[in-house]
Design an enzyme around this catalytic site. Structure first.
Site, PDB file in Angstrom:
ATOM      1  CB  THR A  67      -0.993  -0.033   1.183  1.00 59.59           C
ATOM      2  OG1 THR A  67      -1.958   1.012   1.022  1.00 59.59           O
ATOM      3  CG2 THR A  67      -0.293   0.085   2.518  1.00 59.59           C
ATOM      4  CE  LYS A  71      -1.406   0.638  -3.260  1.00 56.99           C
ATOM      5  NZ  LYS A  71      -2.828   0.614  -3.615  1.00 56.99           N
ATOM      6  CG  ASP A 107      -4.701  -0.713  -5.929  1.00 57.15           C
ATOM      7  OD1 ASP A 107      -5.330  -1.116  -4.933  1.00 57.15           O
ATOM      8  OD2 ASP A 107      -3.546  -0.259  -5.855  1.00 57.15           O
ATOM      9  CB  ALA A 131      -2.369  10.794 -10.421  1.00 57.48           C
ATOM     10  N   GLY A 133       0.219   5.670  -6.649  1.00 56.83           N
ATOM     11  CA  GLY A 133       0.299   4.295  -7.114  1.00 56.83           C
ATOM     12  C   GLY A 133      -1.061   3.653  -7.313  1.00 56.83           C
ATOM     13  CB  ALA A 134      -4.087   3.416  -5.209  1.00 58.94           C
ATOM     14  NE  ARG A 155      -2.948  19.469  -2.405  1.00 60.93           N
ATOM     15  CZ  ARG A 155      -3.910  20.391  -2.390  1.00 60.93           C
ATOM     16  NH1 ARG A 155      -3.765  21.481  -3.122  1.00 60.93           N
ATOM     17  NH2 ARG A 155      -5.011  20.215  -1.668  1.00 60.93           N
ATOM     18  N   GLY A 247     -14.957   3.317  -0.127  1.00 56.25           N
ATOM     19  CA  GLY A 247     -13.709   2.572  -0.262  1.00 56.25           C
ATOM     20  C   GLY A 247     -13.751   1.192   0.350  1.00 56.25           C
TER      21      GLY A 247
END
Length: 296
Positions: A67, A71, A107, A131, A133-134, A155, A247
């Site tokens: 996690t 990732k 994911d 944006a 790894g997940a 950002r 989630g």
């Protein structure tokens, strides 16, 4: 008689304390009579990640979840990766097979399954916040599932543009980047708004800075946070009249796939729904029903 050593599985990340995944997996292992256990491991740095991954083989782990924030960084430490990892550039779980560390990514598949219990992704104009790894996996899978357009709001410009290019090359779906500086005015025409950041997770429960007057009540609003189930962001969306996807439902969908990959057992979804509901202290597994979320 001394019982046999448990088969170890777990997760590497930072932070991991509030994630209910270990309680959920252990409950499912017990349900199926498996002498297995799931350990969350808080890994504080990239240097420690190298040590932790190297230890998986001698410690006898069967599989491990990956996690935030590792990732992407875990990939060079692996012996092999599957086609999803090659396409997406991130791994969210490993299997250890014949001493080889093999990276996988589901994911996005978990997210797609959760969303499509509430609304079809085909033709959706998606705005995604974050944006990492997940997020990059989710962006690609959402595009592969028929979304018409994707706007990534980050950002860091370089990160956002990189994932836009990835989506375009992997799927042909047009993607554009927008800077996230202050409270976000959601682009007109957005039909699905998704938070793929850590904002809103326990214990801090930070608000996602969105101008809710810019969100159409017909928009579907999605969150990746697993604890709490209803984040401040989802509560605001629900009060706006939007359909929501939480989630926890995503966690259930991807965890079932990982469980089957590790154990060879095809699980009953109600077992996972009940386990995660109990892990969150909700008591009644029916709260996990996507149809309940669709009505909220």
């Amino acid at each position: 008689m001394i019982p046999p050593q448990k088969q170890m599985t777990g997760m590497l990340g930072h932070p991991v304390a509030e994630n209910p995944i270990d309680v959920m997996f252990d409950a499912v292992y017990r349900h199926y009579g498996l002498n297995w256990q799931f350990w969350k491991n808080d890994i504080a740095s990239e240097d420690d990640l190298v040590l932790a991954v190297a230890a998986l083989r001698p410690l006898g782990y069967r599989g491990i979840g990956i996690t935030v924030p590792y990732k992407v960084g875990v990939i060079p430490l692996l012996d092999e990766v599957d086609e999803d990892v090659l396409a997406i550039g991130a791994a969210n779980y490993l299997t250890i097979e014949a001493g080889r560390l093999i990276g996988h990514n589901n994911d996005g598949k978990g997210v797609v399954k959760a969303i499509e219990k509430v609304v079809s992704l085909r033709g959706q104009r998606v705005t995604m916040l974050g944006a990492g790894g997940a997020g990059r996996a989710m962006a690609v899978e959402i595009a592969w599932s028929g979304a018409a357009h994707l706007t990534l709001v980050t950002r860091r410009e370089a990160q956002g543009r990189e994932v836009c290019d990835l989506v375009d090359s992997a799927s042909g779906v047009p993607a554009e980047w927008l800077p996230w500086q202050n409270a976000l005015s959601v682009p007109p025409g957005t039909t699905l708004l998704m938070n793929a950041t850590h904002l809103g997770s326990a214990p801090d429960l930070e608000s996602v800075p969105v101008l809710w007057d810019s969100v159409d009540p017909t928009c579907t609003v999605v969150d990746v946070i697993t604890n709490p189930r209803i984040t401040p962001y989802l509560a605001a969306a629900r009060s706006r009249g939007c359909r929501i996807v939480d989630g926890v439902e995503m966690l259930v969908q991807l965890a079932m796939q990982i469980f089957e990959r590790w154990t060879g057992v095809t699980p009953d979804e109600t077992v996972f729904q009940r386990a995660v509901s109990e892990a969150l202290g909700e008591g009644d597994a029916s709260v996990a029903s996507p149809s309940a979320n669709a009505r909220q």
